[in-house]
Structures are given as structure tokens and as C-alpha cells.
Enzyme design. Structure first.
Site, PDB file in Angstrom:
ATOM      1  N   ALA A 183       0.878  -1.074  -0.038  1.00  0.00           N
ATOM      2  CA  ALA A 183       0.233   0.080   0.134  1.00  0.00           C
ATOM      3  C   ALA A 183       0.860   1.342  -0.007  1.00  0.00           C
ATOM      4  O   ALA A 183       1.753   1.383   1.075  1.00  0.00           O
ATOM      5  CB  ALA A 183      -0.829  -0.010   1.110  1.00  0.00           C
ATOM      6  N   TYR A 235      -5.756   2.874   7.547  1.00  0.00           N
ATOM      7  CA  TYR A 235      -5.372   3.607   8.663  1.00  0.00           C
ATOM      8  C   TYR A 235      -6.826   4.161   9.322  1.00  0.00           C
ATOM      9  O   TYR A 235      -7.855   4.425   8.890  1.00  0.00           O
ATOM     10  CB  TYR A 235      -4.730   4.961   8.234  1.00  0.00           C
ATOM     11  CG  TYR A 235      -3.436   4.888   7.630  1.00  0.00           C
ATOM     12  CD1 TYR A 235      -2.580   4.421   8.572  1.00  0.00           C
ATOM     13  CD2 TYR A 235      -3.204   5.340   6.320  1.00  0.00           C
ATOM     14  CE1 TYR A 235      -1.173   4.690   8.039  1.00  0.00           C
ATOM     15  CE2 TYR A 235      -1.774   5.432   5.924  1.00  0.00           C
ATOM     16  CZ  TYR A 235      -0.806   5.068   6.817  1.00  0.00           C
ATOM     17  OH  TYR A 235       0.444   5.078   6.403  1.00  0.00           O
ATOM     18  N   ASP A 264       2.054   0.559  12.450  1.00  0.00           N
ATOM     19  CA  ASP A 264       3.577   1.386  12.907  1.00  0.00           C
ATOM     20  C   ASP A 264       3.542   3.049  12.718  1.00  0.00           C
ATOM     21  O   ASP A 264       4.798   3.203  12.871  1.00  0.00           O
ATOM     22  CB  ASP A 264       4.696   0.717  12.158  1.00  0.00           C
ATOM     23  CG  ASP A 264       4.532   0.848  10.404  1.00  0.00           C
ATOM     24  OD1 ASP A 264       3.355   1.500  10.064  1.00  0.00           O
ATOM     25  OD2 ASP A 264       5.304   0.396   9.726  1.00  0.00           O
ATOM     26  N   HIS A 348       7.572   0.349   7.592  1.00  0.00           N
ATOM     27  CA  HIS A 348       7.140   1.335   6.686  1.00  0.00           C
ATOM     28  C   HIS A 348       8.216   1.961   5.691  1.00  0.00           C
ATOM     29  O   HIS A 348       8.107   3.192   5.129  1.00  0.00           O
ATOM     30  CB  HIS A 348       6.317   2.666   7.453  1.00  0.00           C
ATOM     31  CG  HIS A 348       5.285   2.983   6.972  1.00  0.00           C
ATOM     32  ND1 HIS A 348       3.975   2.618   7.552  1.00  0.00           N
ATOM     33  CD2 HIS A 348       4.606   4.008   5.966  1.00  0.00           C
ATOM     34  CE1 HIS A 348       3.070   3.110   6.951  1.00  0.00           C
ATOM     35  NE2 HIS A 348       3.406   3.972   6.142  1.00  0.00           N
ATOM     36  N   GLY A 383      10.107  -3.890   2.917  1.00  0.00           N
ATOM     37  CA  GLY A 383      11.006  -2.998   3.310  1.00  0.00           C
ATOM     38  C   GLY A 383      12.480  -3.206   2.603  1.00  0.00           C
ATOM     39  O   GLY A 383      13.211  -4.201   3.178  1.00  0.00           O
ATOM     40  N   GLY A 405       7.068  -1.444  -2.277  1.00  0.00           N
ATOM     41  CA  GLY A 405       6.510  -0.262  -2.187  1.00  0.00           C
ATOM     42  C   GLY A 405       6.800   0.659  -3.349  1.00  0.00           C
ATOM     43  O   GLY A 405       6.592   1.077  -4.344  1.00  0.00           O
TER      44      GLY A 405
END
Length: 822
Positions: A183, A235, A264, A348, A383, A405
Site C-alpha cells: 500500500a 489507517y 507502525d 514502513h 522494506g 512499495g
């Protein structure tokens, strides 16, 4: 027909009391919407009475504003005839779509790094900063990538790899490879198709995309562009009702197959590159922060979300719930406890807390410390992944799929075709890595045996015993003045299960229970009660098992030598194996091999105290006998003042309603010639060669069955002196540093203290320059304190032992005068 609105009229509505903006020649009244804007009101107020088209279109889909606002807020169409020459002078720097001048032809993009290079050369300054930036100094962002490079393959050869299979199934989605598009919010910052490119490109590539809550396009449009399946990243909004409505929307769509709850990022981190490329400070009362895209799109996030909110989310969806943002194994355990379906190990992309550990390290930590998580949860990771070989490494470490991402965000520069091309490159690299490592079916074959993780491994515990229950001897320990230290050292999820180690967990702890009574060995009367506020008596064996959770322990390894290396020390074991380490802590008991290596056999040898210690373990299966033991105290009691010291108590209380099932213990201490006995021989020795105690203290011994566990041995001690710490690399703690007699339970308290001091020294070293001088100073200070404190405690234990055997001196003991304090 839309009402025509003049520029002069728009300019009148230029404050928070009446705020109009223009987007693509349409005039909108934002007065009531601005306070609830997900990116905060200030960015809207900046454009009050102005044209906000460039700023809006840099991050939002054209249809979003009209679908979000009601008809009463859509004022009309701007009368461009009325626009003066100075209209729209405030085009934000870097908010344009960038230039295709530095953009590589898609045919020349042969890996994900090429997508990044092309984006760097063609994105606007603002878009590049938003996508590429991370928290603070970008340390974790970069470490995510670098740490994957420190994990090595260990390929098998001569395997038939003519055909390989990369497919998998997750949450009802058949995937061509274990890869998904993570996302990412505000997709239009990377290209006009934004999230629509994710939806179309993922579908054509046999993977799945995860829709972000702060997407550029309305969620309905993204779902419409999604042929069959998607995941959704949530969220939780400060306005919980909006989250409820959103959950109902995605549930109703039928296309969303899993819900990722992001945890996070309770607040937006400080992303300096993004803010520097933004608009500068946003005008408004008390607002001094920059206006980076991240801050503009995420101020709605609820920072009060807690684990107990998971059931509330469950009320509005029956989708699998994945907790996204796990950065330590203890939180993975919490996810299991709260009935979650999966976790996404993630920091993240370095946008959460900077200097948090890289995602692959967390995956390793989870693999070693909570292996059952891979059976109870779907474990995903994202990540720093840039290569198909990185995917193979993660799958070998237990992940079910890997999220990408930024790389896919860069690929949006080419629309859906770019997304599909990125996926194709990844699949090719995965298949190549599999073949070169000797795998044919990725999800079936992958395992840690294909990897060498030595360069990223952390703490290793080696133990000469064969297992956690290898030692037949069992005894109890009282945690008293060191309890606050233990709570600081041990993870909360472990402490929550401390009752599993308690000798009698069924008690209502009170001032009366939290004492240790001592009875007169001559008269049987109570001599004194030593207060132990907050203390808990535990089974040594069960506490060891509890504290061993999540720790890699290599059993049956007997230390042979320790040698210095260029960057640390090497421990060699009797079986020929070696372990290289930066630091080595010896906690190997009274007859410590580490201590012997540091000091030599002569100086390190423990001394006999002349005091013998006997213990017996009984399960009488007789309620009257158990009640007799418990009558003196529901946990433990002592008897002193004759030529022996006695103790009785509860070792294990399984069923609160049936005390006949409880296991009790007795101990006896006296002065005598050294012996080392077990079983019937030990029991006969205690009964025939030592002066009897009285009352229940003697009955406990008399009632001991012949097949019970009984042992007798001499208590030993060693008064600590300074040792060679190998330039600050090797030191001692616990009984290896200061073995003492058991009086007042001081040995265990000092051991816990040693551990905290050692951890603090390591933390201090982490912040020091790392040269030999600083290491020598820091670890030297640790050694000095342990030696001084330990020597004093050892001497005190010897004095306590002497006084305990004579009724005339018992009340002079520290136990009587000072209790169980330090």
C-alpha cells in the site's frame, strides 16, 4: 448549467470563516470540509480565494473532490473571462508533473533500480522527495536494502531445475509468485494513472495490489479498475465513524480479500526531504511544520489505536485481518493472542521510527524467537526489497510473500504497462535465483538451509546442558528486591505469564503472604517474619523455561577456549564448533569455565564453605501432609537456631481445589564434611547423620518416600577478584562472577542486577565511538562494580550462614535486622 463565478468573488472567500478554492476551473466551498480534511485544514487555507489546481492535481484524481463534496459545496464554474493577468500566481514549486527528458525507454529498464533512476531523472522535485524520502536521516530506509545484501545463499548443485514453480495462494488469491504491491498513498505523485495502474498492472501480472486508505483516486474507482481481487490497507481515522463506513464499503465490494491494519505509524514521522520540496511553512495559527505531501495526506490517523480495538474492527468485516508494521517478535505474539490472521513485518519502508531495525532482521528475529508464528499466522514482509533474489531470501526465512512499495511506485511513471514490466522482471529474477540455488518449487523448497545469516545474527546463547529440563535437581528461588529490575529487563508478554513459574499461583498476595517466617528451632515458636513486599517465589526450572522463550539456545556445547580475533573473540567448544562474537558474557555457574579461562584454574577455583545443603521434592498425594507443610506458610517458611537450618514450602500447586496434588519441598543446611549424594543414599544420610529438626520441618523429611528426589552437596563460594576481560570483550555475571551461599536469596538478586548493568554497558558502547579506549572504560567500569558488589555479598552470605546455626545469634542476622533488602 453551472453558475459562473468571477475571480473577484472567489478572492473574497480567502479565510477559514469562508474558504473557497478553484480546481480545474470549478469553484468549491471548503469552509465546512477543511477542518476534516485528511491532510489537515492548513493546506486548504493556504489556497483560500485562489486557484489550487496544480497542488490538487499533483496528488489527487480529478474526480475525487467532486465525489467527496456535496452539491451544496460545489459553487459553480470559474468565469475565466474575469481572470486578471495575475490570477494563479502561486503554482507550487515542484508540483508539476516533471519532465520526460530523463525518462528511460521502458525497453531499457532491466531491473527495479532502473525504474528508480528513471524516476529520479523525470519526477518533479516534490514527487521524487515524497516517494523516495523516509524518516529523519533515512537510516532505516537504507539499512533495509543493505542488510539483505549481508545474507548469503548456500546453493545446492546438480539438481534438476529445468522447470520451477513460483506460485502460491494467499487469502483466497492464487498468485503467480509470492509478491504483492504494498500500500502506497497518493499514487498520482508518481504518474497520472496512480493506483489505477497498480490495479491493472497487478491483475495482468498474476499478483495482487494493496489499496491505501489515502489513495489519490476514490476507492470506488480503484475497485472498479480491479478485475477480481485486491487487499486493503487501513489507517484508522480519528473519526471512528468514517472508518466504520470505509470498512463497510470494502466489505461490500466483494473484491477485497484481506484487510491490512497499519500500526507502525500512529503519527506522521518527520520526513525532511519531503517537507523541503513542499510548499514551505503552511500559514495558520500555531502551524510551524512544513507542508510535505506525507503530512498533507495523513493527519487524520488515530494515534490512540490499541490492541483492544481489534474486536471493534472485527465488527465491521469478516475479512482476514493482518497487522501491518510488526517490528519485534513480542508484537507478533500479541497478534496471535488477539486472534489476527496475519502480520506484515515492516518499518514502513523506513518511514516509521528512523534507526528501527531493518525488516529482514525482524523476520530473522521472528524466525528464531517465535517460530510458532509461522504456523499460527500468515507472515508477510516488506522494506528494502529490490531483487527477486531478495524475495527468495525472505521466503527461506519463513515469509509467505514479499511486498514492494517504492519500486512499483517508480514503475507508475510508465502507467499500468510499467507496473506489469516491474512484476515481470521480479519473476524472472526469482526464477533465476531459484535455479542457481537448486530449488524447483519455491514455497515447498525454501528453508533457512539455503542461507548463511552469520553477518546479521544477533545474540547466541550456548549451554552445556542437553536441554531446559536436563538437570534433575529442582529448587525454588525468591525474586524480591530485584523484581523491579526483572520487570525492566523482560518483555511484557513474558511477564504476563510469570504465574506459570510461581510456586503457588493461587494466592491473593498480601502483606501477610509476602513475608518469610522464621521459627525457633528449639521451641518451635515464631522468631521473626522477614517482609518481602512484591516478592514472588518461583520454580527455577519453570522460570528458566519461561525466560528461554524466543531465545536461540545451542544445547550440549561445552566451552574449551576463548581467543581474541581482529574484531572480537572466538569461542571454541569441545565438539569442535566455534562461535565468533563481538562480546561474550560468562554466566556458567559456580564452576565457571569462562572464569577459569580469564583467571586460570588456581585463582578461579570455588572454595568449599563447610556448609552442606540438602533438598527433597515430595508429592505426598495426601491432603493432611500437604496441609501440614502449608500451615507454616502458603509459600515457604524457615527454622533456625539449632545446629541445622530447615526450610519447607510449596514447589508446585497445579490445582487450587486439590492440595493433595501439590508438590512440596524441604531443605536442610548444616556444617559437615563434604559429600555429594543423590536419591536414597542422600535421604538416608540426612536422616541418620544430621541432628533432627522439629515439628513440620522434620516431618517433611520423615514423610519423604524412598523414590523421591533428594540431593546433598557442599555449598561453595568464590570472592570475586578482577579478571582479564580481553580488552572489554569478555566478562562475567551471576554465579560465574560471585557464587555465594543461599542466605536471603541474594545470589539471584545480584544476578539480575548484573544483567541490567551489562545491558546498560552495551547500550553505552553502542553510543560510544567504538574504539578500544571507550570499550575498555565502559566494560572496565562494569567489572569494577560487579567485583565490589559481589565480594560484599559473598562475605555477607558467609556471615549469615555462621549466625544461622546458633539461637543466640540468629536475631543478629541481616535477615532479621534488615529483612530481604540489599
Amino acid at each position: 448549467m453551472s453558475k459562473k463565478i468571477s475571480v473577484s468573488e472567489v478572492r473574497k472567500h480567502n479565510n477559514s470563516d469562508s474558504c473557497w478554492i478553484v480546481v480545474d476551473e470549478q469553484v468549491y466551498d471548503m469552509t465546512s470540509f477543511a477542518p476534516t480534511h485528511p491532510g489537515g485544514a492548513q493546506i486548504i487555507y493556504r489556497y483560500a480565494g485562489k486557484d489550487a489546481s496544480d497542488q490538487y492535481n499533483a496528488v489527487h484524481a480529478p474526480s475525487l473532490i467532486s465525489k467527496t463534496l456535496g452539491s451544496e459545496q460545489q459553487v459553480g464554474k470559474l468565469d475565466m473571462v474575469s481572470a486578471p493577468a495575475d490570477w494563479n500566481p502561486d503554482t507550487p514549486k515542484g508540483a508539476s508533473s516533471g519532465s520526460d527528458k530523463g525518462k528511460l525507454p521502458l525497453s531499457r529498464v532491466i531491473n527495479l533500480y532502473d525504474f528508480e533512476t528513471s524516476a529520479r531523472n523525470s519526477f518533479s522535485q516534490q514527487s521524487w522527495a515524497y516517494v523516495n524520502s523516509a524518516s529523519n536521516d533515512n537510516i532505516t530506509r537504507d539499512a533495509n536494502i543493505e542488510m539483505l545484501k549481508r545474507i548469503w545463499f548456500r546453493p545446492f548443485v546438480l539438481r534438476n531445475v529445468g522447470h520451477v514453480n513460483t506460485s502460491t495462494s494467499l487469502f483466497g488469491c492464487q498468485l503467480d509468485m509470492p509478491v504483492y504491491i504494498s500500500a502506497v498513498g497518493t499514487g498520482r505523485a508518481a504518474g497520472p494513472e496512480g493506483e489505477l495502474a497498480f490495479a491493472r498492472g497487478a491483475a495482468s501480472s498474476g499478483i495482487v495490489h494493496c489499496i491505501s486508505t489515502p489513495a489519490s483516486y476514490p476507492h470506488e474507482e480503484i475497485l472498479e479498475a480491479t478485475p477480481e481481487r485486491a487487499w486493503f490497507q487501513l489507517y484508522v481515522n480519528k473519526d471512528r465513524q468514517k472508518t466504520e463506513q470505509l470498512l463497510q464499503l470494502i466489505q461490500k465490494s466483494g473484491k477485497v480479500k484481506a484487510l491490512f491494519v497499519t500500526v507502525d505509524l500512529p503519527i506522521i514521522s518527520k520526513r525532511e526531504d519531503d517537507e523541503r520540496a513542499g510548499q514551505g511553512p503552511v500559514n495558520g495559527p500555531g502551524n510551524k511544520s512544513g507542508a510535505g505531501l506525507a503530512r498533507q495526506t495523513a493527519t487524520f490517523i488515530d494515534p490512540e489505536l490499541i490492541w483492544q480495538d481489534i474486536p471493534w474492527i472485527r465488527k465491521f468485516t469478516n475479512l482476514p485481518i493482518i497487522i501491518k508494521g510488526i517490528q519485534r517478535w513480542e508484537d507478533a505474539q500479541m497478534a496471535i493472542r488477539h486472534g489476527c490472521d496475519g502480520i506484515a513485518v515492516s518499518n514502513h519502508g523506513g518511514r516509521a521510527a528512523d534507526t528501527s531495525q531493518p525488516a529482514i532482521i525482524t523476520l530473522l528475529e521472528l524466525h528464531k524467537n517465535l517460530p510458532e508464528a509461522f504456523d499460527k499466522l500468515v507472515v508477510l514482509v516488506d522494506g528494502g526489497f529490490r531483487r527477486g533474489s531478495d524475495v527468495v531470501k525472505a521466503i527461506c526465512l519463513g515469509a509467505s510473500a514479499v511486498g514492494f512499495g517504492r519500486p512499483f511506485m517508480y514503475s507508475v511513471n510508465y502507467g499500468a504497462e510499467g507496473v506489469a514490466h516491474a512484476a515481470s522482471l521480479l519473476r524472472e529474477e526469482i526464477e533465476i535465483a531459484m535455479r542457481l540455488c537448486g530449488m524447483t518449487d519455491l514455497m515447498a523448497d525454501a528453508s533457512p538451509r539455503y542461507l548463511n545469516t552469520k553477518l546479521v545474527d544477533g545474540v547466541v546463547v550456548v549451554e552445556r546442558e542437553d536441554g531446559i529440563d536436563a538437570r534433575p535437581r529442582e529448587w525454588t528461588m525468591l525474586v524480591h528486591w530485584a523484581m523491579p529490575i526483572l520487570k525492566r529487563l523482560v518483555p511484557e508478554v513474558i511477564l504476563e505469564d510469570l504465574s506459570e513459574a510461581l510456586c503457588n499461583p493461587h494466592l491473593q498476595f498480601s502483606a501477610q503472604v509476602e513475608t518469610l517466617p522464621c521459627y525457633n528451632g528449639v521451641t518451635g515458636d515464631l522468631l521473626f517474619s522477614s517482609p518481602t513486599p512484591g516478592a514472588r517465589r518461583v520454580s527455577r526450572r519453570r522460570l528458566r523455561a519461561l525466560l528461554a522463550r524466543g531465545i536461540e539456545i545451542r544445547w550440549s556445547m561445552s566451552l574449551k577456549t576463548i581467543t581474541r580475533t581482529e574484531g572480537g573473540v572466538k569461542a571454541e567448544f569441545e565438539d569442535g564448533t566455534t562461535v565468533d562474537a563481538d562480546y561474550l558474557l560468562g554466566t556458567d555457574g559456580t564452576s565457571s569455565k569462562v572464569r577459569e579461562i580469564l583467571l586460570g584454574a588456581g585463582k578461579s577455583k570455588p572454595l568449599g564453605s563447610g556448609f552442606l545443603f540438602a533438598t527433597g521434592i515430595n508429592q505426598y498425594e495426601d491432603l493432611d501432609k500437604t496441609d501440614a507443610i502449608v500451615s507454616k506458610h502458603p509459600v515457604a517458611a524457615l527454622m533456625m537456631g539449632t545446629s541445622s537450618v530447615g526450610g519447607i514450602g510449596v514447589l508446585s500447586a497445579k490445582e487450587s481445589f486439590d492440595r493433595s496434588t501439590w508438590t512440596t519441598f524441604w531443605v536442610k543446611i548444616w556444617r559437615g564434611e563434604p559429600v555429594d549424594l543423590r536419591g536414597q543414599e542422600a535421604l538416608d544420610y540426612v536422616r541418620t547423620q544430621t541432628a533432627p529438626l522439629r515439628d513440620e520441618f522434620q516431618l517433611a523429611i520423615d514423610w519423604t518416600p524412598d523414590d523421591a528426589y533428594v540431593s546433598v552437596n557442599e555449598m561453595k563460594y568464590w570472592v570475586p577478584i578482577h579478571w582479564d576481560n580481553y580488552d572489554g570483550r569478555v566478562t562475567l555475571a551471576g554465579d560465574a562472577a560471585h557464587p555465594m551461599l543461599i542466605y536471603r536469596g541474594q545470589g539471584f538478586q545480584h544476578s539480575i542486577t548484573d544483567v541490567e548493568n551489562y545491558v546498560n554497558a552495551l547500550l553505552q558502547l553502542h553510543g560510544a565511538s567504538g574504539n578500544n579506549a571507550s570499550r575498555a572504560d565502559i566494560m572496565g567500569a562494569y567489572d569494577d562494580e560487579v567485583v565490589k558488589r559481589g565480594a560484599n555479598a559473598v562475605e555477607q552470605s558467609l556471615c549469615e550462614a555462621e549466625k544461622s546455626l546458633d539461637i543466640a545469634t540468629v536475631k543478629q542476622m541481616l535477615m532479621a535486622t534488615r529483612g530481604h533488602g540489599k
